[in-house]
Design a protein around this motif. Structure first.
Motif, short mmCIF file in Angstrom:
data_model
loop_
_atom_site.label_atom_id
_atom_site.label_comp_id
_atom_site.label_asym_id
_atom_site.label_seq_id
_atom_site.Cartn_x
_atom_site.Cartn_y
_atom_site.Cartn_z
N ALA A 35 77.33 13.45 92.86
CA ALA A 35 76.03 13.76 92.28
C ALA A 35 75.04 14.18 93.36
CB ALA A 35 75.50 12.55 91.51
N SER A 39 73.09 17.85 93.92
CA SER A 39 71.63 17.86 94.07
C SER A 39 71.21 18.66 95.30
CB SER A 39 71.10 16.43 94.17
OG SER A 39 71.43 15.68 93.02
N GLY A 300 71.28 12.86 89.84
CA GLY A 300 71.75 14.23 90.05
C GLY A 300 71.38 15.16 88.91
#
Length: 440
Positions: A35, A39, A300
């Motif tokens: 995640a 990001s 995320g």
């Protein structure tokens, strides 16, 4: 912005869908890192092209204004509901299971889909712990309690609460969505009862529970019911009290009621942890695993969704202009059916709260006009955002929390696509019927 900026968001969705199937051990230990990687795949190029000031402002807004309040509320509900233990030896017959789902549906509009889900999922799983097949029970629980049941008040689901903050009357949804909710929940309960009875009869004589709970049916940790009331009061306060006092963090405005709500929710969480007997948490098999999974994955999602929401808000001139244009008829009038499906399909994969807000503004953003002359359009936006959050595990936060708790208890839940196959087979036909009845 180009549609290519949506690649990190698509990447995290595909990771959630495919990694548990293709690399389950890796995913179990590293989903937080995955995640974070997606990001950064958005934030770093964004900062390089648009400047660190704009990137940091977007990051602060996503975290401070959206993600942190979201996680604080989820954590409070998760903790408080996890401190309530339904004792007694429940036996998961089709009739009892259907009754528990119906009770959860009613509770969802008063204590939120997250609160009702966290309160009801543990006793439901425990009641069926000697069933050979129970995954379908949890799937219908997500359909009914974690989504459809929260459609009658602003307390039920975040999209409706946003509408409340924008000026929609508190009781407007119950007046205009009651029939649709009754149809959907009623149909799902009937389908579930027939399916569960079929499984129950095929399983034959079930093994006897080796450690039955001989205590009288009741609740332990009752103080948490009072704390649930405090959570509801804090949420209502933040929507009704408007003193006009605003603070700013990194360019993001934060209102005094919102800050007091979040502070109060943190206090509620700490009080619940302190006041709940350790035996109640042990009986509930309470752990922070499901909450940690939701917190990491949704961090995320909240970050990579920034460009997607921006493209939607750009209207017909943005990358998703075709979606925005599709909700308007050739004569310029809104098309409730298209609003229902557009808000619903996007809410199946995006955060349903900002999706609701995008289409609320697309329809004009005037709460009074939407509640009166355009009531069918507002009902379509509200129903699509709430009901179709059940179409995938990430459509609504309680979906993933319920899945994590069920898997922790040994229930073999469907995969990401397997769950969507359930939704396609059960929910989509009902949504089509609803379109012809209410949203033509």
């Amino acid at each position: 912005m180009s549609a290519l900026w949506g690649i990190p968001f698509a990447g995290i969705l595909l990771s959630i869908a495919l990694c548990p199937l293709l690399a389950p051990v890796f995913w179990h230990h590293h989903f937080g890192k995955v995640a974070a990687a997606w990001s950064l795949a958005f934030l770093l190029p964004f900062a390089a092209l648009y400047g660190t000031d704009r990137a940091s402002a977007s990051l602060v807004h996503a975290l401070v204004a959206e993600y942190i309040p979201f996680i604080i509320l989820l954590t409070a509900l998760f903790t408080v509901a996890g401190g309530i233990f339904v004792r007694g030896n429940l036996h998961g017959s089709p009739g009892l299971n259907t009754a528990l789902l119906a009770i959860g549906a009613v509770l969802a509009s008063f204590m939120g889909t997250t609160g009702a889900s966290m309160l009801m999922i543990r006793p439901l799983i425990r009641a069926n712990d000697n069933r050979a097949r129970s995954a379908h029970i949890v799937v219908f629980f997500i359909f009914i309690v974690s989504n459809a049941g929260g459609s009658l008040t602003p307390l039920g689901d975040p999209p409706l609460f946003l509408g409340f903050l924008k000026g929609v009357d508190f009781f407007w949804t119950v007046r205009h969505l009651f029939a649709q909710t009754l149809f959907l929940v009623g149909a799902l309960l009937v389908i579930f009862f027939v399916l569960d009875r079929w499984h129950y009869q095929r399983e034959g004589v079930l093994p006897v529970d080796p450690t039955p709970d001989t205590r009288r049916l009741g609740f332990d940790g009752a103080i948490n019911f009072w704390l649930l009331g405090v959570v509801v009061a804090l949420v209502l306060m933040s929507g009704l009290w408007k003193p006009g006092i605003v603070f700013e963090i990194g360019g993001t405005p934060l209102t005094l009621p919102g800050l007091l709500r979040d502070a109060g929710l943190i206090v509620v969480t700490l009080v619940s942890l302190r006041a709940t007997p350790a035996s109640v948490h042990a009986d509930n098999q309470f752990s922070w695993g499901p909450m940690a999974e939701v917190a990491k994955l949704f961090a995320g999602i909240f970050l990579t969704i920034i460009p997607v929401i921006a493209m939607l808000r750009a209207g017909t001139g943005g990358a998703f202009g075709a979606v925005v244009s599709a909700v308007t008829r050739p004569d310029g009038q809104p098309d409730p059916a298209m609003y229902f499906w557009a808000s619903g399909v996007l809410s199946s994969f995006l955060d349903n709260a900002p999706t609701y807000l995008v289409f609320f503004n697309t329809a004009g953003g005037d709460a009074h006009l939407l509640m009166t002359d355009m009531a069918a359009t507002l009902a379509a936006i509200s129903a699509g955002s709430v009901f179709m959050g059940a179409n995938s595990y990430i459509g609504n936060a309680p979906n993933m929390m319920v899945k994590a708790i069920a898997e922790q208890r040994g229930v073999r839940m469907p995969s990401f696509f397997g769950y969507m196959a359930w939704a396609g087979a059960v929910l989509i036909p009902l949504f089509i019927v609803m379109t012809f009845i209410w949203f033509r």
